[in-house]
Design a protein around this motif. Structure first.
Motif, PDB file in Angstrom:
ATOM      1  N   ASP A 265       0.830  -1.203   0.000  1.00 16.18           N
ATOM      2  CA  ASP A 265       0.000   0.000   0.000  1.00 16.18           C
ATOM      3  C   ASP A 265       0.869   1.258   0.000  1.00 16.18           C
ATOM      4  O   ASP A 265       0.644   2.185  -0.785  1.00 16.18           O
ATOM      5  N   ALA A 266       1.857   1.274   0.897  1.00 15.36           N
ATOM      6  CA  ALA A 266       2.703   2.457   1.017  1.00 15.36           C
ATOM      7  C   ALA A 266       3.565   2.658  -0.224  1.00 15.36           C
ATOM      8  O   ALA A 266       3.660   3.769  -0.757  1.00 15.36           O
ATOM      9  N   VAL A 267       4.196   1.579  -0.704  1.00 18.69           N
ATOM     10  CA  VAL A 267       5.090   1.702  -1.864  1.00 18.69           C
ATOM     11  C   VAL A 267       4.303   2.066  -3.116  1.00 18.69           C
ATOM     12  O   VAL A 267       4.725   2.910  -3.916  1.00 18.69           O
ATOM     13  N   LEU A 268       3.137   1.449  -3.308  1.00 17.23           N
ATOM     14  CA  LEU A 268       2.339   1.726  -4.502  1.00 17.23           C
ATOM     15  C   LEU A 268       1.795   3.150  -4.478  1.00 17.23           C
ATOM     16  O   LEU A 268       1.815   3.848  -5.505  1.00 17.23           O
ATOM     17  N   ALA A 269       1.305   3.607  -3.330  1.00 14.39           N
ATOM     18  CA  ALA A 269       0.814   4.987  -3.229  1.00 14.39           C
ATOM     19  C   ALA A 269       1.947   5.973  -3.481  1.00 14.39           C
ATOM     20  O   ALA A 269       1.758   6.991  -4.177  1.00 14.39           O
ATOM     21  N   LEU A 270       3.119   5.677  -2.950  1.00 15.39           N
ATOM     22  CA  LEU A 270       4.277   6.543  -3.170  1.00 15.39           C
ATOM     23  C   LEU A 270       4.655   6.575  -4.644  1.00 15.39           C
ATOM     24  O   LEU A 270       4.955   7.647  -5.198  1.00 15.39           O
ATOM     25  N   ALA A 271       4.623   5.413  -5.302  1.00  9.84           N
ATOM     26  CA  ALA A 271       4.985   5.355  -6.723  1.00  9.84           C
ATOM     27  C   ALA A 271       3.990   6.128  -7.585  1.00  9.84           C
ATOM     28  O   ALA A 271       4.385   6.870  -8.495  1.00  9.84           O
ATOM     29  N   LEU A 272       2.698   5.969  -7.314  1.00  4.96           N
ATOM     30  CA  LEU A 272       1.688   6.687  -8.091  1.00  4.96           C
ATOM     31  C   LEU A 272       1.798   8.192  -7.887  1.00  4.96           C
ATOM     32  O   LEU A 272       1.670   8.979  -8.831  1.00  4.96           O
ATOM     33  N   THR A 273       2.041   8.598  -6.644  1.00  3.34           N
ATOM     34  CA  THR A 273       2.174  10.024  -6.360  1.00  3.34           C
ATOM     35  C   THR A 273       3.414  10.602  -7.029  1.00  3.34           C
ATOM     36  O   THR A 273       3.373  11.701  -7.594  1.00  3.34           O
ATOM     37  N   ALA A 274       4.523   9.855  -6.983  1.00  3.92           N
ATOM     38  CA  ALA A 274       5.762  10.317  -7.610  1.00  3.92           C
ATOM     39  C   ALA A 274       5.621  10.413  -9.122  1.00  3.92           C
ATOM     40  O   ALA A 274       6.310  11.203  -9.773  1.00  3.92           O
ATOM     41  N   ALA A 275       4.697   9.605  -9.704  1.00  2.93           N
ATOM     42  CA  ALA A 275       4.481   9.643 -11.150  1.00  2.93           C
ATOM     43  C   ALA A 275       3.587  10.795 -11.574  1.00  2.93           C
ATOM     44  O   ALA A 275       3.343  10.972 -12.777  1.00  2.93           O
ATOM     45  N   GLY A 276       3.074  11.565 -10.621  1.00  6.20           N
ATOM     46  CA  GLY A 276       2.279  12.731 -10.967  1.00  6.20           C
ATOM     47  C   GLY A 276       0.820  12.650 -10.595  1.00  6.20           C
ATOM     48  O   GLY A 276       0.059  13.579 -10.890  1.00  6.20           O
ATOM     49  N   ALA A 277       0.388  11.565  -9.967  1.00  5.10           N
ATOM     50  CA  ALA A 277      -1.007  11.445  -9.567  1.00  5.10           C
ATOM     51  C   ALA A 277      -1.265  12.272  -8.317  1.00  5.10           C
ATOM     52  O   ALA A 277      -0.406  12.335  -7.428  1.00  5.10           O
ATOM     53  N   ALA A 279      -2.436  13.067  -4.636  1.00  6.33           N
ATOM     54  CA  ALA A 279      -2.326  12.167  -3.486  1.00  6.33           C
ATOM     55  C   ALA A 279      -3.653  11.492  -3.167  1.00  6.33           C
ATOM     56  O   ALA A 279      -3.693  10.297  -2.867  1.00  6.33           O
ATOM     57  N   SER A 280      -4.758  12.232  -3.255  1.00  6.58           N
ATOM     58  CA  SER A 280      -6.064  11.638  -2.943  1.00  6.58           C
ATOM     59  C   SER A 280      -6.459  10.583  -3.966  1.00  6.58           C
ATOM     60  O   SER A 280      -7.016   9.538  -3.622  1.00  6.58           O
ATOM     61  N   ALA A 281      -6.149  10.841  -5.259  1.00  5.63           N
ATOM     62  CA  ALA A 281      -6.464   9.864  -6.293  1.00  5.63           C
ATOM     63  C   ALA A 281      -5.611   8.612  -6.145  1.00  5.63           C
ATOM     64  O   ALA A 281      -6.096   7.489  -6.339  1.00  5.63           O
ATOM     65  N   ALA A 282      -4.322   8.790  -5.798  1.00  7.41           N
ATOM     66  CA  ALA A 282      -3.455   7.632  -5.572  1.00  7.41           C
ATOM     67  C   ALA A 282      -3.959   6.807  -4.403  1.00  7.41           C
ATOM     68  O   ALA A 282      -3.987   5.571  -4.466  1.00  7.41           O
ATOM     69  N   ALA A 283      -4.366   7.471  -3.325  1.00  6.55           N
ATOM     70  CA  ALA A 283      -4.904   6.752  -2.169  1.00  6.55           C
ATOM     71  C   ALA A 283      -6.174   6.002  -2.545  1.00  6.55           C
ATOM     72  O   ALA A 283      -6.382   4.854  -2.127  1.00  6.55           O
ATOM     73  N   SER A 284      -7.039   6.611  -3.350  1.00  7.70           N
ATOM     74  CA  SER A 284      -8.276   5.943  -3.782  1.00  7.70           C
ATOM     75  C   SER A 284      -7.968   4.701  -4.611  1.00  7.70           C
ATOM     76  O   SER A 284      -8.602   3.656  -4.438  1.00  7.70           O
ATOM     77  N   ALA A 285      -7.005   4.817  -5.524  1.00  8.05           N
ATOM     78  CA  ALA A 285      -6.651   3.682  -6.376  1.00  8.05           C
ATOM     79  C   ALA A 285      -6.103   2.516  -5.554  1.00  8.05           C
ATOM     80  O   ALA A 285      -6.475   1.358  -5.766  1.00  8.05           O
ATOM     81  N   VAL A 286      -5.222   2.833  -4.608  1.00  8.43           N
ATOM     82  CA  VAL A 286      -4.653   1.779  -3.774  1.00  8.43           C
ATOM     83  C   VAL A 286      -5.725   1.144  -2.898  1.00  8.43           C
ATOM     84  O   VAL A 286      -5.794  -0.088  -2.761  1.00  8.43           O
ATOM     85  N   LEU A 287      -6.595   1.960  -2.310  1.00  4.12           N
ATOM     86  CA  LEU A 287      -7.671   1.428  -1.484  1.00  4.12           C
ATOM     87  C   LEU A 287      -8.598   0.534  -2.290  1.00  4.12           C
ATOM     88  O   LEU A 287      -9.009  -0.545  -1.842  1.00  4.12           O
ATOM     89  N   GLY A 288      -8.953   0.971  -3.506  1.00  5.01           N
ATOM     90  CA  GLY A 288      -9.828   0.159  -4.351  1.00  5.01           C
ATOM     91  C   GLY A 288      -9.191  -1.156  -4.756  1.00  5.01           C
ATOM     92  O   GLY A 288      -9.839  -2.213  -4.728  1.00  5.01           O
TER      93      GLY A 288
END
Length: 314
Positions: A265-277, A279-288
């Motif tokens: 969860d932490a690594v994937l959210a960090l990767a999505l955020t670092a790619a430009g997503a 933060a709230s959208a990255a958290a939603s994607a990981v949660l889903g």
């Protein structure tokens, strides 16, 4: 009967060390979650109003992952296995994987299932190892292909102090677990695996099932995350999402938490955020993604595990 009882005594002792390291990793993850709780809360709200059509596609892709896993496991065994029992057993094994760290739950349940199907212990353990190795090789090959096809798509993010601490602690723990007179034992295991792999690949149908099932399993998990990102309107190309998932899940596999809980969860959210997503959208994607692949199947998986144990299939 608990999932730990499916493991031989040496693996049970190793599981205790893994559990201690898991506790350290989960503690660090909880601290991160508390620190970023507002972002997580906003992500949960965004997921609640996500596109239901894309979420349905993600759910169907999730359901298809277990038959693909069963196909790969059948490909790692020279003799035929009961298809229904194999799919049910691997579905139950995925649930056990969320209870014990570092894949010990899934490996133990699968090992027990193969033994109950008449596979000798040594061959069953080798079959589990061959399937896991094939999955890791397929994952690495997909990362290489996507990275070559889309250069510059993957960037190493800046690592915070908490994540660096988790990685360092995990590396030290893994080194301590692997230290000792293991080289001779590893050579014997590798020799047995080479012979076994030769037997499997002498049958083209088994080799196709092993590699095709492994490829389909990894690809479907990428599809689940991609469709969830579409559902929450996360502005990233599908190829980049797939590459980020493969890289993040590979890194998270080094952290021995049950089913990658917290670490992925932490690594994937960090990767999505670092790619430009956002933060709230990255958290939603990981949660889903975790809701579909972990939390919703958890209770049905426990029920299937209990039924298989009661019927003597495990």
């Amino acid at each position: 009967m608990t999932p730990e009882q499916f493991l031989p005594a040496p693996q049970r002792r190793r599981a205790y060390w893994h559990a201690a390291l898991t506790l350290v990793v989960l503690t660090a993850v909880v601290c991160l979650a508390r620190r970023h709780w507002p972002v997580l809360e906003t992500g949960a709200v965004r997921l609640a109003v996500a596109d239901q059509g894309w979420l349905l596609v993600a759910a169907l892709a999730t359901l298809a992952t277990w038959p693909c896993s069963a196909l790969a496991q059948q490909g790692a065994v020279p003799r035929g296995l009961p298809p229904g029992r194999l799919v049910a057993g691997l579905f139950a094994a995925s649930t056990a994987n969320h209870i014990l760290p570092a894949g010990l739950g899934a490996g133990g349940v699968t090992l027990r299932l193969l033994i109950r199907c008449g596979i000798p212990l040594a061959d069953a353990a080798t079959a589990v190892l061959v399937k896991g190795t094939a999955g890791a090789l397929v994952r690495g090959a997909l990362i290489a292909v996507l990275f070559a096809a889309c250069p510059g798509m993957l960037h190493l993010p800046h690592l915070g102090g908490e994540l660096l601490l988790v990685i360092c602690v995990s590396a030290v723990g893994a080194t301590a677990l692997l230290a000792g007179p293991l080289s001779r034992r590893c050579r014997r295991v590798l020799a047995a695996v080479r012979v076994y792999v030769g037997v499997v690949h002498a049958r083209p149908a088994r080799a196709a099932a092993l590699w095709g099932g492994s490829l389909a399993f990894v690809t479907l998990h990428c599809v689940v995350l991609i469709t969830v990102t579409r559902a929450v309107a996360l502005p990233l190309p599908p190829a980049r999402v797939a590459l980020l998932y493969l890289a993040a899940s590979t890194v998270a596999a080094l952290l021995p938490t049950p089913g990658g809980l917290g670490s992925l969860d932490a690594v994937l959210a960090l990767a999505l955020t670092a790619a430009g997503a956002p933060a709230s959208a990255a958290a939603s994607a990981v949660l889903g993604y975790r809701l579909l692949t972990v939390w919703l199947p958890l209770l049905p998986g426990l029920a299937v595990l209990a039924v298989l144990v009661r019927r003597g299939a495990l």
